[in-house]
Design an enzyme around this catalytic site. Structure first.
Site, short mmCIF file in Angstrom:
data_model
loop_
_atom_site.label_atom_id
_atom_site.label_comp_id
_atom_site.label_asym_id
_atom_site.label_seq_id
_atom_site.Cartn_x
_atom_site.Cartn_y
_atom_site.Cartn_z
N ARG B 242 0.80 -1.23 0.00
CA ARG B 242 0.00 0.00 0.00
C ARG B 242 0.83 1.28 0.00
O ARG B 242 0.47 2.24 -0.68
CB ARG B 242 -1.01 -0.02 1.14
CG ARG B 242 -2.24 -0.82 0.73
CD ARG B 242 -3.29 -1.01 1.77
NE ARG B 242 -4.33 -1.87 1.20
CZ ARG B 242 -5.03 -2.76 1.88
NH1 ARG B 242 -4.83 -2.93 3.18
NH2 ARG B 242 -5.94 -3.49 1.27
N ARG B 267 0.56 31.65 -18.36
CA ARG B 267 -0.72 31.98 -18.98
C ARG B 267 -1.14 33.40 -18.59
O ARG B 267 -1.25 33.71 -17.39
CB ARG B 267 -1.76 30.98 -18.49
CG ARG B 267 -3.20 31.31 -18.86
CD ARG B 267 -3.45 31.10 -20.33
NE ARG B 267 -4.88 31.22 -20.63
CZ ARG B 267 -5.36 31.26 -21.87
NH1 ARG B 267 -4.53 31.20 -22.90
NH2 ARG B 267 -6.65 31.36 -22.06
N GLN B 278 -5.57 35.67 -6.90
CA GLN B 278 -5.66 34.91 -5.66
C GLN B 278 -6.39 33.57 -5.84
O GLN B 278 -6.03 32.57 -5.22
CB GLN B 278 -6.36 35.75 -4.60
CG GLN B 278 -6.10 35.26 -3.20
CD GLN B 278 -6.75 36.17 -2.17
OE1 GLN B 278 -7.94 36.48 -2.25
NE2 GLN B 278 -5.97 36.61 -1.21
N GLN B 336 -8.58 22.19 -13.79
CA GLN B 336 -9.29 23.46 -13.62
C GLN B 336 -8.37 24.65 -13.91
O GLN B 336 -8.78 25.62 -14.55
CB GLN B 336 -9.88 23.55 -12.20
CG GLN B 336 -10.89 24.66 -12.00
CD GLN B 336 -12.14 24.47 -12.85
OE1 GLN B 336 -12.49 23.35 -13.22
NE2 GLN B 336 -12.80 25.56 -13.19
N GLU B 363 -6.15 -2.01 -4.96
CA GLU B 363 -5.46 -2.41 -3.73
C GLU B 363 -6.27 -2.04 -2.49
O GLU B 363 -5.75 -1.57 -1.49
CB GLU B 363 -4.06 -1.80 -3.66
CG GLU B 363 -3.21 -2.30 -4.79
CD GLU B 363 -1.84 -2.79 -4.35
OE1 GLU B 363 -1.12 -3.20 -5.24
OE2 GLU B 363 -1.50 -2.77 -3.17
#
Lengths: 263, 389
Positions: B242, B267, B278, B336, B363
């Protein structure tokens, strides 16, 4: 078989800038890498080792930090390394470099095959390999794309030329400069990386090589770089437009106006 | 942040990232698109010694532990967790042998796995046995010195590509949890075949197939451990593996953050780089914080687990849960931040978002991880003498 691979540490040309005032390379903050063409020589040596077994020694001439380039290729599987470093070697042109490298090959004694990249990406001369072979009085082949071991004294090599491929039988000891077709350089392995990190790399200076001060470095060089400059940006360019036949017509007219001989 | 890695651990990171950057980055899109197994990359990883990181030196490995393996997985995952999963799944297949196998089995199989000469895989899941492992239907019936296997395993990572399989089958249904046994199966064993390759939302470079057993007769020497120890071996394997899945999450989060931060600095909208707003800065701040937190949890868990503690289930589940959820959140935010570009296949973050989802599923789903953590918490506090009430 003992294979010597000659490598050069060069500035990473992807990030090189020329100082517009002094016209010299801005070396500050530029990462050093192993000359990419030399990595093909390393790969060619490793493939011969994988196929037939061999001991591979890598050599470079340079300042102490060139030891990093040696460790880089050791991490890919090269057995041993030698650094040729001495203040007396500073300012070497290709001839003085070849003189120094050839002396190291002589000192090693039992080298059967010397491999080099076809050229270095900083100087682009492609001279050091052939010069070394000449100094050592051994045969050489340039632009080699494939190497096979024929028998204990001969190799079969394929050269790539502009006209096509040539296949040569070449006696050993000999020197080959290789091109990228010999195979993509492998990446390091963890075991070799750990071995390379700990390796004690011997440094040979002018005394170890038995060379005279006047034969190496700046004093052993036939040529000197007096100025490095960027070619001036030409603003008198004309871009032709239209169909191919229209462009040909315009080109013909312009060449005629410029009184180019033969037009 | 400096995690005070040893020289050797730094080399593992450096080498794994070099492979990710030079070999994985140029081909990951193509392999994802073509659902093609990354054999070329597996060969590079084999030659690099990374398959043997957690395997003892006496069996041809590098003698490291879970932590070293996690460091390599994380760096590979920065570029592609489909490829990194193919790498990590070989370890999952090897763990039952490493933890419970006889010396003979270890000597036979571990050197091949450590060198990367052969890949391993882990066969547990079935159509009716996912989170509920006790639903396994595949049987292994004893017949003299042999066992005869019948049944079908589903969604097996590296299925069909690997040559060595650790497969769980029921040897005695009346014994309940003590009635399951792990066997080593080899590709090519008579009666062992593969179903079709599954089409997936993400990690499409990794191969997922059915393992089909039809009167597959194998010698009893292929039992891993003793008959009846299968469930324990499965749980112990998951405890070991794991943190590796969590490391996939850390690497994916880091990769998504790297791309988002660079994009946001370049950008320009409303006359300014979007990182100056912000709204974007806060997203990046959360992404960076969560990524670092998941790395810190995974590293400390992996280091702790390498000390062979008896209580590893809780922490192993915690890091798998946290890093998987973080990877999903961070990659979603990355899409996003890149906006329309993020949604396009020409840019790398949509793949990261598709890939990340599996980290919450395989898993042990993250719901199962919460169950494990919850049960361990209950047990732990049940033992406490100290009381507040």
């Amino acid at each position: 078989m003992h294979i010597a691979v000659c490598i050069k540490q060069v500035p990473d040309t992807k990030n090189v800038r020329i100082d517009p005032d002094t016209h010299t390379l801005v070396r500050q903050g530029v990462e050093s890498i192993v000359n990419p063409f030399d990595l093909f020589a390393v790969e060619a040596a490793l493939r011969l080792k994988d196929a037939k077994g061999a001991k591979i020694t890598v050599i470079t001439m340079g300042p102490p930090q060139a030891g990093e380039a040696l460790r880089d290729v050791m991490s890919r599987g090269v057995d041993e390394a030698v650094l040729l470093s001495d203040r007396a070697f500073a300012g070497s042109d290709t001839w003085a470099t070849s003189t120094t490298l050839a002396a190291a090959i002589r000192k090693m004694g039992d080298v059967d095959l010397i491999l080099c990249g076809k050229q270095a990406i900083d100087g682009d001369t492609a001279q050091v390999g052939p010069e070394m072979a000449t100094l050592l009085d051994i045969p050489y082949a340039t632009f080699v794309k494939a190497i096979d071991i024929l028998d204990t004294n001969h190799l079969k090599v394929a050269r790539q030329t502009d006209e096509g491929a040539e296949v040569w039988k070449i006696p050993t000891p000999c020197l080959l400069t290789v091109i990228k077709e010999v195979g993509e350089p492998r990446l390091p392995s963890l075991r070799h990386k750990m071995r390379a990190k700990k390796a004690q790399i011997p440094t040979w200076g002018i005394a170890d090589l038995g060379l005279e001060p006047e034969s190496v470095g700046l004093s052993g060089s036939f040529t000197q770089v007096v100025r490095v400059f960027s070619p001036p940006v030409r603003d008198d360019r004309v871009i032709l437009e239209g169909s191919v036949s229209e462009q040909v017509e315009q080109l013909y007219k312009l060449l005629k106006e410029a009184k180019v001989p033969g037009i | 942040m400096d995690y005070f890695l040893t020289e050797e651990q730094k080399m593992i990171q450096e080498l794994a990232y070099q492979i990710a950057k030079e070999k994985i980055r140029p081909v990951k899109g193509e392999l994802d698109e073509g659902e093609e197994f990354p054999w070329e990359i597996m060969k590079v990883l084999a030659q690099s010694d990374l398959f043997g990181l957690y395997i003892p030196e006496e069996f041809g490995g590098m003698g490291g532990g879970i932590f070293e393996n996690c460091l390599a997985i994380e760096q590979l995952a920065r570029e592609c967790i489909g490829i990194a999963t193919s790498f990590a799944a070989s370890g999952l297949g090897a763990y039952p042998i490493l933890l419970h196998g006889s010396t003979e089995l270890k000597q036979e199989y571990l050197p091949q796995i450590a060198s990367g000469e052969r890949l391993a895989a882990f066969g547990l899941t079935e159509s009716g046995a996912g989170s509920d492992v006790s639903g396994i239907q595949t049987t292994a019936v004893k017949d003299g010195n042999h066992y005869v296997l019948n049944g079908t395993k589903q969604w097996i990572t590296n299925g069909g590509e690997s040559e060595i399989y650790s497969v769980l089958a029921i040897t005695d249904r009346t014994k309940g949890p003590r009635g399951a046994t792990f066997f080593v199966l080899e590709k090519g064993d008579p009666g062992f075949s593969f179903g079709k390759k599954e089409k997936k939302l993400g990690i499409r470079a990794s191969a997922t197939r059915e393992l089909v057993f039809q009167d597959c007769r194998i010698h009893k020497d292929r039992i891993i451990g003793r008959e009846g120890t299968g469930f324990i071996a499965a749980m112990k394997t998951f405890d070991k593996s794991r943190p590796g899945i969590a490391a996939l999450g850390v690497g994916l989060s880091q990769g998504a953050l790297d791309i988002s931060a660079e994009y946001a600095r370049k950008r320009v909208q409303f006359g300014k780089p979007i990182i100056s707003f912000q709204a974007i800065q806060h997203k990046l701040a959360d992404m960076a914080t969560k990524t670092e937190a998941s790395r810190a949890l995974v590293y400390s868990t992996a280091r702790y687990m390498d000390t062979e503690p008896s209580d590893s289930s809780k922490v192993a589940a915690m890091c798998k849960l946290f890093a998987g959820d973080v990877a999903m959140q961070v990659s979603t935010e990355a899409v996003q931040i890149l906006g329309g570009y993020g949604y396009m296949q020409d840019y790398p973050v949509e793949k990261m978002m598709r890939d990340a989802k599996i980290l919450q599923i395989y898993e042990g789903t993250n719901e199962i991880q919460r169950n494990i953590i919850g049960q361990e918490v209950n047990k732990e506090y049940g033992r406490k003498k100290d009381t507040f009430f």
